[in-house]
Motif scaffolding. Sequence first.
Motif, PDB file in Angstrom:
ATOM      1  N   ASP A   1       0.670  -1.358  -0.047  1.00  5.41           N
ATOM      2  CA  ASP A   1       0.268  -0.235  -0.421  1.00  5.41           C
ATOM      3  C   ASP A   1       0.914   1.515   0.160  1.00  5.41           C
ATOM      4  N   LEU A   2       1.702   1.774  -1.054  1.00  2.00           N
ATOM      5  CA  LEU A   2       2.306   3.180  -1.292  1.00  2.00           C
ATOM      6  C   LEU A   2       1.341   4.295  -1.351  1.00  2.00           C
ATOM      7  N   LEU A   3      -0.165   4.266  -1.690  1.00  2.00           N
ATOM      8  CA  LEU A   3      -0.890   5.255  -2.123  1.00  2.00           C
ATOM      9  C   LEU A   3      -0.897   6.054  -0.896  1.00  2.00           C
ATOM     10  N   ASP A   4      -0.633   6.034   0.857  1.00  2.00           N
ATOM     11  CA  ASP A   4      -0.761   6.507   1.727  1.00  2.00           C
ATOM     12  C   ASP A   4       0.445   7.460   1.903  1.00  2.00           C
ATOM     13  N   PRO A   5       2.136   6.590   1.625  1.00  2.00           N
ATOM     14  CA  PRO A   5       3.593   7.424   1.939  1.00  2.00           C
ATOM     15  C   PRO A   5       3.484   8.840   0.867  1.00  2.00           C
ATOM     16  N   VAL A   6       3.168   7.797  -0.344  1.00  2.00           N
ATOM     17  CA  VAL A   6       3.065   9.085  -1.415  1.00  2.00           C
ATOM     18  C   VAL A   6       2.299  10.333  -1.212  1.00  2.00           C
ATOM     19  N   ARG A   7       0.804  10.506  -1.430  1.00  2.00           N
ATOM     20  CA  ARG A   7       0.193  11.357  -0.619  1.00  2.00           C
ATOM     21  C   ARG A   7       1.104  11.990   0.110  1.00  2.00           C
ATOM     22  N   LEU A   8       1.437  11.537   1.389  1.00  2.00           N
ATOM     23  CA  LEU A   8       1.976  12.284   2.900  1.00  2.00           C
ATOM     24  C   LEU A   8       2.948  13.049   2.589  1.00  2.00           C
ATOM     25  N   ARG A   9       3.866  12.681   1.577  1.00  2.00           N
ATOM     26  CA  ARG A   9       5.379  13.178   1.001  1.00  2.00           C
ATOM     27  C   ARG A   9       4.644  14.296  -0.361  1.00  2.00           C
ATOM     28  N   LEU A  10       3.528  13.709  -0.858  1.00  2.00           N
ATOM     29  CA  LEU A  10       3.534  14.791  -1.778  1.00  2.00           C
ATOM     30  C   LEU A  10       2.738  16.176  -1.056  1.00  2.00           C
ATOM     31  N   ARG A  11       1.549  15.623  -0.132  1.00  2.00           N
ATOM     32  CA  ARG A  11       0.926  16.718   0.996  1.00  2.00           C
ATOM     33  C   ARG A  11       2.673  17.888   1.505  1.00  2.00           C
ATOM     34  N   GLU A  12       3.780  17.377   1.921  1.00  2.00           N
ATOM     35  CA  GLU A  12       4.416  18.190   2.556  1.00  2.00           C
ATOM     36  C   GLU A  12       5.567  18.533   1.534  1.00  2.00           C
ATOM     37  N   ALA A  13       5.681  17.930   0.243  1.00  2.00           N
ATOM     38  CA  ALA A  13       6.601  19.289  -0.687  1.00  2.00           C
ATOM     39  C   ALA A  13       5.375  20.383  -0.836  1.00  2.00           C
ATOM     40  N   VAL A  14       4.311  20.097  -1.292  1.00  2.00           N
ATOM     41  CA  VAL A  14       3.469  21.638  -1.406  1.00  2.00           C
ATOM     42  C   VAL A  14       3.425  22.560   0.096  1.00  2.00           C
TER      43      VAL A  14
END
Length: 300
Positions: free
Chosen positions: A81-94
């Motif tokens: 399940d990589l959906l949550d880690p990817v979402r977290l990383r992209l939101r932090e980048a924003v």
Amino acid sequence: MSRPRLLDLFCRAGGASAGYHAAGFDVIGVDINPQPHYPFDFVQADALTIDLSGFHVVAASPPCQKFSRATPHARRHEHPDLLDPVRLRLREAVERGEIWGYVIENVPGAPMRDPITICGETLRLGVRRHRLFESNLSLFGTTCHHDRGTPAVPVYGRPRWQDSPVPTDVAREAMGIDWMPWTDLTQAIPPAYTAWIGVQLIGHARQHVTQAARVLVTQAARPCVTQASRTETSRAVEPQTSPGDATGELDGPELTSCVTARTCHCGAPLHRPATGRWPRHCSHACRQAAYRSRTKGTAA
């Protein structure tokens, strides 16, 4: 405006990348596995650790097998399940200002947050292939119009006719993709989907650039309002002002104390009082001499 840059994570053979590129982005793909059929610049790397700096938008298509209806429930735990880690990383980048937009794609049934849905039949493709897209930006999906007279092409699993090229050719036409083998087609996103989204992202890009330009103009204007810049501005403007202009009220005491470069027509320096306007002559005698020069043409 130059083309904004987009990083496509989990890019596989580049179906999504082709749509974003058609919409106006410069695209670079990232995948942990080699992708010999990828049509743009490619970097083999881990999507969760690659540097995101230098890009305006990041698109991500994390593996969907854990959420796909094609995966038996008893075997879904075998897929990450990589959906949550990817979402977290992209939101932090924003939040850190590294990027200003992201888009995450996955299948129906995935735990997406306020996603939009895109239907291939609505875009007049040969596949139905519903996909969800989540973003920090406002996007519009499509409604479903399953009004095709023939059934949608089933581009998934293994081809029905292993020895015949027909299924792959039909699948390519239905998907709007002409460069992938069958194994990549079954996992691909039709470029029309991301072109639909990419055009909306380009609109956001224009707004972002306009807002950034306004901020830069505002920030650039503030340092100019200094004593030195006011002095230079006043020297350029004041000779064009009339004697009746209230320059003292506009310039303020800071400028009054620093501008002392005016001279009388006779060459004597002029001194501006603490309040009021600049004098035009150094003495009453010079004023009379200037008057005689203007009216009688005699030398002062």
